[in-house]
Design a protein around this motif. Structure first.
Motif, mmCIF file in Angstrom:
data_model
loop_
_atom_site.group_PDB
_atom_site.id
_atom_site.type_symbol
_atom_site.label_atom_id
_atom_site.label_comp_id
_atom_site.label_asym_id
_atom_site.label_seq_id
_atom_site.Cartn_x
_atom_site.Cartn_y
_atom_site.Cartn_z
ATOM 1 N N ASP A 108 -1.204 3.319 -13.198
ATOM 2 C CA ASP A 108 0.166 2.956 -12.827
ATOM 3 C C ASP A 108 0.647 1.667 -13.498
ATOM 4 O O ASP A 108 1.681 1.122 -13.117
ATOM 5 C CB ASP A 108 0.274 2.789 -11.306
ATOM 6 N N LYS A 132 5.132 4.231 -16.204
ATOM 7 C CA LYS A 132 3.705 4.063 -15.974
ATOM 8 C C LYS A 132 2.955 4.489 -17.236
ATOM 9 O O LYS A 132 3.306 5.490 -17.859
ATOM 10 C CB LYS A 132 3.256 4.897 -14.778
ATOM 11 N N ASP A 264 -6.074 1.704 -7.241
ATOM 12 C CA ASP A 264 -6.424 2.080 -8.606
ATOM 13 C C ASP A 264 -7.568 1.227 -9.129
ATOM 14 O O ASP A 264 -8.393 1.686 -9.912
ATOM 15 C CB ASP A 264 -5.213 1.913 -9.529
ATOM 16 N N TYR A 339 4.554 0.154 -9.507
ATOM 17 C CA TYR A 339 3.723 -0.147 -10.667
ATOM 18 C C TYR A 339 2.597 -1.117 -10.338
ATOM 19 O O TYR A 339 2.646 -1.848 -9.349
ATOM 20 C CB TYR A 339 4.579 -0.793 -11.776
#
Length: 369
Positions: A108, A132, A264, A339
């Motif tokens: 992202d 992204k 992430d 993001y």
């Protein structure tokens, strides 16, 4: 009698050795994909560009030993159609001290929608300021797909197999070029080689080595009927088979709600744990028959623009390398929905640490992290 037995033994060894070399060479041929410095479909080259590229060949010989490689983990499926680059890992390979540095770029991560991407918007309804980074591979793929429908002559006719599906080579190489350019810009490096690995490779490789020993850091419960994802893992040290290793590496959302979600950054760490555990298992192999099985897996699910001579040299130089020789440079970004954003100071540090040829133990900044 001893001499005769020795001669027979040596002869058998030579036959096996020659067979392996033959198998390696023919298999590696199937992994190659042409990923040009300038993709002519996306950004047509002109005469001056071609001249410049040719004149730089002498300079390429002066390049240092260390180099950069982009590892793209793609989840490609036809039904339902899926084209996600869920894993973006850059490797700084340093033969000088037989070490490798890895940095995982969160899928992202925010990148500016400019440069080549501006030329790929024919299928988009809008032109956002940012995108992204994991969407950029699809941008290149879709751009070439759409334009080849209008003008089939832009395709060479070469086809490659990805997850049992034959595709025009240009579809995949276009995606790789666009993503590579974005990563180069982000990290301020020049990537020498790109590797595309379908996620099925993880399943097949881990199963081929008999599973990997992993500490599962949390209970994982996630199901998605759309793509048939089913992740159910308990916390603790355990041997994971191929599918569970992939599930461990990909886990992010949880059936129990956002309080149980994983970031992430956690997922990137898990992906690298799977890579290192698999590498350790392969390095410990003593059964030569398993090499053949590995090559078949690689041929089906792995594509690269590195030629087979370079690959064989790397295998020779790095065979037997353990996870102790692999270090991870952290990507110190933060989540700013939707993001992952990394500020200038953190990005400068990331670039400097990653580009250094010093190992983690030699580099005090890295060793303190």
């Amino acid at each position: 009698m001893v001499k005769k037995s020795l001669l027979i033994g040596v002869s058998i060894f030579l036959v096996v050795f020659i067979s392996i070399l033959y198998r390696v060479n023919t298999s590696l041929n199937d992994t190659e994909i042409a990923v040009p410095e300038f993709n002519e479909i996306i950004e047509p080259t002109n005469e001056s560009t071609i001249t410049t590229t040719t004149s730089n060949k002498e300079e390429e010989k002066e390049k240092p030993e260390d180099f950069y490689a982009l590892l793209i983990g793609i989840d490609f499926r036809i039904d339902p159609f899926t084209l996600n680059t869920d894993s973006i890992i850059v490797a700084h390979i340093i033969p000088q001290n037989k070490s490798v540095k890895l940095v995982s770029i969160p899928r992202d991560t925010r990148v500016k929608f400019d440069g080549q991407l501006l030329k790929l918007t024919s299928y988009r309804d809008y032109n956002p300021e940012y995108v992204k980074i994991n969407s950029t591979f699809s941008d290149g793929y879709q751009h070439t797909y759409i334009n080849s429908q209008k003008d089939p002559s832009i395709l060479s006719g070469e086809r490659i197999t990805v997850n049992h599906v034959k595709l025009p080579e240009e579809y995949i190489s276009s995606g790789m070029v666009v993503l590579r350019d974005e990563v180069e810009s982000l990290l301020d490096i020049e990537i020498d080689y790109s590797f595309l690995v379908n996620f099925q490779t993880v399943v097949s490789l881990v199963d081929a080595v008999g599973g990997i020993n992993i500490y599962v850091d949390r209970e994982m419960q996630y199901d998605d009927s759309v793509d048939n994802t089913s992740i159910h893992l308990s916390q603790g040290q355990q041997v994971l088979n191929g599918q569970n290793a992939l599930n461990f590496a990909r886990f992010r959302q949880d059936n129990r709600g956002e309080a149980f979600y994983s970031s992430d950054f956690d997922r990137n760490r898990r992906q690298q744990e799977v890579i290192q555990a698999t590498l350790d298992k392969i390095a410990s192999w003593e059964n030569i028959n398993q090499v053949f099985e590995l090559l078949d897996i690689v041929t089906e699910n792995f594509k690269t623009d590195m030629n087979k001579t370079k690959m064989l040299m790397l295998v020779k130089d790095f065979y037997g390398i353990s996870s102790d020789s692999i270090s991870t440079v952290p990507f110190d970004g933060s989540w700013q929905s939707p993001y992952v954003v990394i500020n200038d100071e953190a990005l400068d540090k990331l670039q400097n640490d990653f580009k250094s040829i010093e190992t983690m133990s030699e580099n005090s900044d890295l060793a303190s992290q």
